[in-house]
Design a protein around this motif. Structure first.
Motif, PDB file in Angstrom:
ATOM      1  N   VAL A   1      -1.951  18.109  -5.980  1.00 17.30           N
ATOM      2  CA  VAL A   1      -0.635  18.527  -6.269  1.00 17.30           C
ATOM      3  C   VAL A   1       0.077  18.721  -4.785  1.00 17.30           C
ATOM      4  O   VAL A   1      -0.520  19.499  -4.160  1.00 17.30           O
ATOM      5  CB  VAL A   1      -0.149  19.889  -7.123  1.00 17.30           C
ATOM      6  N   ASP A   2       1.337  18.039  -4.792  1.00 18.65           N
ATOM      7  CA  ASP A   2       1.839  18.092  -3.564  1.00 18.65           C
ATOM      8  C   ASP A   2       3.128  18.708  -3.844  1.00 18.65           C
ATOM      9  O   ASP A   2       4.083  17.950  -4.140  1.00 18.65           O
ATOM     10  CB  ASP A   2       1.818  16.894  -2.817  1.00 18.65           C
ATOM     11  N   SER A   3       3.404  19.895  -4.118  1.00 16.36           N
ATOM     12  CA  SER A   3       4.551  20.396  -4.883  1.00 16.36           C
ATOM     13  C   SER A   3       5.990  20.322  -4.192  1.00 16.36           C
ATOM     14  O   SER A   3       6.962  20.277  -4.589  1.00 16.36           O
ATOM     15  CB  SER A   3       4.276  21.679  -5.280  1.00 16.36           C
ATOM     16  N   SER A   4       5.844  20.481  -2.617  1.00 16.80           N
ATOM     17  CA  SER A   4       6.981  20.653  -2.059  1.00 16.80           C
ATOM     18  C   SER A   4       7.677  19.076  -1.898  1.00 16.80           C
ATOM     19  O   SER A   4       8.564  18.901  -2.709  1.00 16.80           O
ATOM     20  CB  SER A   4       6.732  21.005  -0.438  1.00 16.80           C
ATOM     21  N   LYS A   5       7.076  18.169  -1.246  1.00 14.87           N
ATOM     22  CA  LYS A   5       7.693  17.047  -1.424  1.00 14.87           C
ATOM     23  C   LYS A   5       6.682  15.997  -0.987  1.00 14.87           C
ATOM     24  O   LYS A   5       5.754  16.329  -0.402  1.00 14.87           O
ATOM     25  CB  LYS A   5       9.032  16.754  -0.260  1.00 14.87           C
ATOM     26  N   LEU A   6       6.961  14.481  -0.892  1.00 16.10           N
ATOM     27  CA  LEU A   6       6.013  13.584  -0.468  1.00 16.10           C
ATOM     28  C   LEU A   6       5.697  13.495   0.893  1.00 16.10           C
ATOM     29  O   LEU A   6       6.609  13.901   1.738  1.00 16.10           O
ATOM     30  CB  LEU A   6       6.623  12.291  -0.844  1.00 16.10           C
ATOM     31  N   LYS A   7       4.571  13.593   1.149  1.00 17.69           N
ATOM     32  CA  LYS A   7       4.127  13.709   2.668  1.00 17.69           C
ATOM     33  C   LYS A   7       4.561  12.266   3.315  1.00 17.69           C
ATOM     34  O   LYS A   7       4.627  11.322   2.807  1.00 17.69           O
ATOM     35  CB  LYS A   7       2.557  13.506   2.799  1.00 17.69           C
ATOM     36  N   ARG A   8       4.730  12.447   4.646  1.00 21.15           N
ATOM     37  CA  ARG A   8       5.230  11.236   5.274  1.00 21.15           C
ATOM     38  C   ARG A   8       3.965  10.548   5.680  1.00 21.15           C
ATOM     39  O   ARG A   8       4.046   9.221   5.871  1.00 21.15           O
ATOM     40  CB  ARG A   8       5.938  11.628   6.680  1.00 21.15           C
ATOM     41  N   TYR A   9       3.059  11.089   6.205  1.00 24.42           N
ATOM     42  CA  TYR A   9       1.664  10.353   6.438  1.00 24.42           C
ATOM     43  C   TYR A   9       0.596  10.587   5.662  1.00 24.42           C
ATOM     44  O   TYR A   9       0.326  11.691   5.508  1.00 24.42           O
ATOM     45  CB  TYR A   9       1.238  10.557   8.080  1.00 24.42           C
ATOM     46  N   TYR A  10       0.125   9.601   5.133  1.00 25.65           N
ATOM     47  CA  TYR A  10      -1.056   9.862   4.192  1.00 25.65           C
ATOM     48  C   TYR A  10      -2.516   9.415   4.859  1.00 25.65           C
ATOM     49  O   TYR A  10      -2.474   8.525   5.983  1.00 25.65           O
ATOM     50  CB  TYR A  10      -0.895   8.753   3.172  1.00 25.65           C
ATOM     51  N   GLY A  11      -3.381  10.086   4.441  1.00 22.73           N
ATOM     52  CA  GLY A  11      -4.761   9.695   5.001  1.00 22.73           C
ATOM     53  C   GLY A  11      -5.855   9.100   4.059  1.00 22.73           C
ATOM     54  O   GLY A  11      -5.082   8.462   3.113  1.00 22.73           O
ATOM     55  N   LEU A  12      -6.884   8.752   4.444  1.00 22.54           N
ATOM     56  CA  LEU A  12      -7.748   7.778   3.623  1.00 22.54           C
ATOM     57  C   LEU A  12      -8.120   8.252   2.271  1.00 22.54           C
ATOM     58  O   LEU A  12      -8.092   7.600   1.294  1.00 22.54           O
ATOM     59  CB  LEU A  12      -9.054   7.517   4.654  1.00 22.54           C
ATOM     60  N   SER A  13      -8.103   9.748   2.095  1.00 20.02           N
ATOM     61  CA  SER A  13      -8.418  10.427   0.882  1.00 20.02           C
ATOM     62  C   SER A  13      -7.359  10.235  -0.002  1.00 20.02           C
ATOM     63  O   SER A  13      -7.469   9.683  -1.098  1.00 20.02           O
ATOM     64  CB  SER A  13      -8.791  11.907   1.142  1.00 20.02           C
ATOM     65  N   ASP A  14      -6.062  10.184   0.622  1.00 19.93           N
ATOM     66  CA  ASP A  14      -4.854   9.842  -0.499  1.00 19.93           C
ATOM     67  C   ASP A  14      -5.048   8.450  -0.795  1.00 19.93           C
ATOM     68  O   ASP A  14      -4.717   8.329  -2.222  1.00 19.93           O
ATOM     69  CB  ASP A  14      -3.677   9.890   0.613  1.00 19.93           C
TER      70      ASP A  14
ATOM     71  N   LEU B   1       0.765  -0.958   0.067  1.00 20.00           N
ATOM     72  CA  LEU B   1      -0.055  -0.041  -0.137  1.00 20.00           C
ATOM     73  C   LEU B   1       0.832   1.293   0.136  1.00 20.00           C
ATOM     74  O   LEU B   1       0.561   2.261  -0.784  1.00 20.00           O
ATOM     75  CB  LEU B   1      -0.961  -0.194   1.363  1.00 20.00           C
ATOM     76  N   ASP B   2       2.081   1.192   0.795  1.00 21.34           N
ATOM     77  CA  ASP B   2       2.936   2.341   0.790  1.00 21.34           C
ATOM     78  C   ASP B   2       3.460   2.632  -0.783  1.00 21.34           C
ATOM     79  O   ASP B   2       3.427   3.883  -1.114  1.00 21.34           O
ATOM     80  CB  ASP B   2       4.012   1.899   1.567  1.00 21.34           C
ATOM     81  N   ILE B   3       3.687   1.710  -1.274  1.00 21.38           N
ATOM     82  CA  ILE B   3       4.203   1.846  -2.752  1.00 21.38           C
ATOM     83  C   ILE B   3       3.079   2.280  -3.552  1.00 21.38           C
ATOM     84  O   ILE B   3       3.413   3.331  -4.400  1.00 21.38           O
ATOM     85  CB  ILE B   3       4.777   0.547  -3.210  1.00 21.38           C
ATOM     86  N   PHE B   4       1.967   1.729  -3.320  1.00 19.71           N
ATOM     87  CA  PHE B   4       0.685   1.935  -4.156  1.00 19.71           C
ATOM     88  C   PHE B   4       0.421   3.615  -3.923  1.00 19.71           C
ATOM     89  O   PHE B   4       0.495   4.344  -5.169  1.00 19.71           O
ATOM     90  CB  PHE B   4      -0.363   1.226  -3.320  1.00 19.71           C
ATOM     91  N   ILE B   5       0.645   4.269  -2.692  1.00 18.91           N
ATOM     92  CA  ILE B   5       0.305   5.437  -2.784  1.00 18.91           C
ATOM     93  C   ILE B   5       1.169   6.531  -3.088  1.00 18.91           C
ATOM     94  O   ILE B   5       1.096   7.302  -4.070  1.00 18.91           O
ATOM     95  CB  ILE B   5      -0.111   5.969  -1.078  1.00 18.91           C
ATOM     96  N   ARG B   6       2.565   6.192  -2.764  1.00 19.20           N
ATOM     97  CA  ARG B   6       3.748   6.758  -3.193  1.00 19.20           C
ATOM     98  C   ARG B   6       3.786   6.935  -4.866  1.00 19.20           C
ATOM     99  O   ARG B   6       4.157   8.118  -5.151  1.00 19.20           O
ATOM    100  CB  ARG B   6       4.997   6.329  -2.498  1.00 19.20           C
TER     101      ARG B   6
ATOM    102  N   ASN C   1      -4.477   8.667  19.600  1.00 21.08           N
ATOM    103  CA  ASN C   1      -3.345   8.287  20.103  1.00 21.08           C
ATOM    104  C   ASN C   1      -2.539   7.839  18.716  1.00 21.08           C
ATOM    105  O   ASN C   1      -1.388   7.838  18.706  1.00 21.08           O
ATOM    106  CB  ASN C   1      -3.396   6.971  20.688  1.00 21.08           C
ATOM    107  N   LEU C   2      -3.049   7.603  17.739  1.00 23.31           N
ATOM    108  CA  LEU C   2      -2.421   6.940  16.743  1.00 23.31           C
ATOM    109  C   LEU C   2      -2.523   7.933  15.486  1.00 23.31           C
ATOM    110  O   LEU C   2      -1.587   7.797  14.567  1.00 23.31           O
ATOM    111  CB  LEU C   2      -3.339   5.640  16.019  1.00 23.31           C
ATOM    112  N   ARG C   3      -3.393   8.934  15.312  1.00 27.63           N
ATOM    113  CA  ARG C   3      -3.486   9.576  13.962  1.00 27.63           C
ATOM    114  C   ARG C   3      -2.394  10.282  13.768  1.00 27.63           C
ATOM    115  O   ARG C   3      -2.040  10.370  12.474  1.00 27.63           O
ATOM    116  CB  ARG C   3      -4.812  10.466  14.068  1.00 27.63           C
ATOM    117  N   ASN C   4      -1.567  10.914  14.483  1.00 26.47           N
ATOM    118  CA  ASN C   4      -0.458  11.825  14.220  1.00 26.47           C
ATOM    119  C   ASN C   4       0.588  11.440  13.668  1.00 26.47           C
ATOM    120  O   ASN C   4       1.503  11.882  13.085  1.00 26.47           O
ATOM    121  CB  ASN C   4      -0.431  12.836  15.348  1.00 26.47           C
TER     122      ASN C   4
END
Ligand SMILES: *[C@@H]1O[C@H](CO)[C@@H](O)[C@H](O)[C@H]1NC(C)=O
Length: 479
Positions: free
Chosen positions: A220-233, A190-195, A392-395
């Motif tokens: 568009v995420d012009s800066s760089k890849l996010k570290r944590y993705y959400g469900l919408s991603d 899934l990580d590879i899928f989203i990235r 506790n987990l979300r951040n």
């Protein structure tokens, strides 16, 4: 002394103290009782394998022979085959677990604070149900050792053969471990899928041109890849990959990733082959482990989180209430959904109602089973705990972990009719390794809390005798 030396020294001292103290408890367990509940079939089986009698198999055993094979590997030549030594394997395994926890925590939280790292590893080893089963001949502690070893290897992804060996071995200890191996696989894929969707779908990052109206172009995420993705991603990635027939997914995959995913696939497909040949997931006594839909298990898992994650629950209480107030409508909906589940899907296993040697028996007979309203009255607590856990987990957790984890949690728990505290151990430990960085206060509180629970439960174990007509020795109260 540099901090690396200090770290290893403090780890070594901690393990030594842990072993020394546990050994005293261990000897007292040996003096108290010779057969603790399920040991009734684990011990004769272990002794048979230890004495190289590999044709003996007790049909009441439902797991694969991993524990007994390990026993046979270590005992029988230099060390005698007896109950004490069989149980001792688990005590050693729990020390190895402590080391593995420390090693994994270093990956999760970084290695800059060695004291915190060692203390948290100790806390995990002391997690009361896990700590108890480190003193008897059950499969849980050793099975965790292999699973932790597997996870630790997956953090670096370097030794594929070892990943394969420990993955298969952990399933040989307990079949349910296959689900956690599938989770690691799902997480990675899934990580590879989203990235890949973000790299190839983002025209600012690559030369791949996309129409301006494509969903990814809008994201568009012009800066760089996010570290944590959400469900919408995840949904955006899904739409993107469906529209491109997964082509860029494979472009993003390195040879290294490919080999790792392949290794996981070998483990998963050998398990599928085993289930096909065996005709079922369990071996032996299939009746005791009939599969039924039992969703409230997830709620009981939340109660487990409430008791053993108490320091984390309390520190987030205020922010959880705030979260719940801002999402009033969703909370009401969740409450109604839970009420439906509880109303239609609360089931009890005959063992739960009859076996007064487990704490679950007392919880059931003094609360859930005693008052008609009890199962409903606990619903607000479940809703609160679920929000609290999310808080506790979300951040610091990506959807690429949360999604496979939730699916695996459901598969592992919600299909089991029997409620047993030890079934919650692995799912809780995985979460505990992923909570937000804990403060010294939380870690200290956690340590004291576990110490108190362990003292009380061992006190009851040593002193409270439960007499059963069909046994000529007193039974004891365990998790
Ligand atoms: C363990 O218990 C058995 C039976 O009570 C006893 O014979 C043996 O000496 C004990 N082992 C140790 C090391 O205390």
């Amino acid at each position: 002394m540099n901090s690396r030396t200090k770290y290893y020294l403090s780890l070594l001292i901690t393990v030594a103290v842990y072993f020394g103290v546990s050994n005293v408890v261990f000897n007292k367990v040996n003096d108290t009782i010779h057969i603790v509940i399920d040991e009734l079939f684990h011990i004769p089986q272990g002794l048979a394998f230890c004495e190289r009698n590999f044709t003996y198999w007790d049909p009441k055993i439902t797991t694969l022979p991993g524990l007994y094979l390990v026993s046979a590997a270590f005992l029988g030549s230099y060390f005698q085959c007896n109950v004490y030594n069989l149980r001792f394997i688990n005590l050693i395994a729990s020390c190895v677990n402590l080391l593995l926890f420390a090693s994994i925590l270093k990956f999760v939280y970084g290695s800059n604070n060695y004291f915190k790292n060692v203390m948290q590893a100790l806390n995990l080893a002391l997690l009361p149900p896990l700590y108890f089963f480190s003193h008897v001949y059950y499969t849980d502690t050793l099975s965790l050792t292999f699973l932790l070893m597997f996870s630790r290897l997956c953090f670096t992804n370097r030794h594929k053969l070892l990943i394969l060996i420990f993955g298969l071995a952990s399933v040989l200890m307990r079949q349910t471990n296959i689900v956690w191996i599938a989770m690691v696989f799902g997480h990675k894929a899934l990580d590879i899928f989203i990235r890949s969707s973000r790299v190839f779908g983002n025209q600012n990052l690559t030369k791949v041109k996309l129409s301006k109206t494509s969903l990814i172009a809008r994201d568009v995420d012009s800066s760089k890849l996010k570290r944590y993705y959400g469900l919408s991603d995840f949904f955006v990635a899904l739409k993107y990959h469906v529209s491109t027939c997964m082509i860029t997914f494979f472009k993003f995959l390195s040879l290294q990733d490919m080999l790792i995913l392949f290794t996981h696939c070998i483990i998963l497909s050998s398990f599928v082959a085993f289930v096909y040949v065996n005709g079922s997931i369990v071996v032996g006594d299939k009746k005791a482990h009939e599969a039924t839909l039992h969703i409230p298990q997830i709620f009981y898992f939340l109660l487990f989180y409430c008791v053993f994650g108490l320091p984390y629950v309390l520190t987030k209480t205020l922010s959880t209430f705030k979260l719940m107030i801002t999402n009033k409508l969703k909370i009401v909906f969740l409450g109604l959904l839970f009420a439906l589940i509880v109303h239609y899907n609360t089931v009890t296993h005959p063992y739960l109602l009859a076996d007064n040697r487990h704490y679950t028996f007392y919880v059931w007979n003094r609360w859930f089973g005693k008052f008609d309203y009890a199962i409903y009255a606990t619903i607000p607590l479940y809703v609160f705990l679920l929000c609290n856990l999310y808080d506790n987990l979300r951040n610091q957790n990506c959807i690429s972990f949360l999604l496979p984890y939730s699916v695996c949690l459901f598969v592992v728990l919600a299909l089991q009719k029997m409620i047993e505290v030890r079934y919650f151990l692995v799912p809780y430990i995985i979460l505990r390794l992923r909570f937000v960085k804990a403060s010294n206060l939380i870690i200290g509180f956690e340590f004291l809390w576990y110490l108190i629970i362990n003292i009380v439960t061992f006190y009851l174990f040593f002193n409270k005798e439960i007499l059963w007509k069909d046994f000529n020795y007193a039974q004891r109260l365990i998790w």
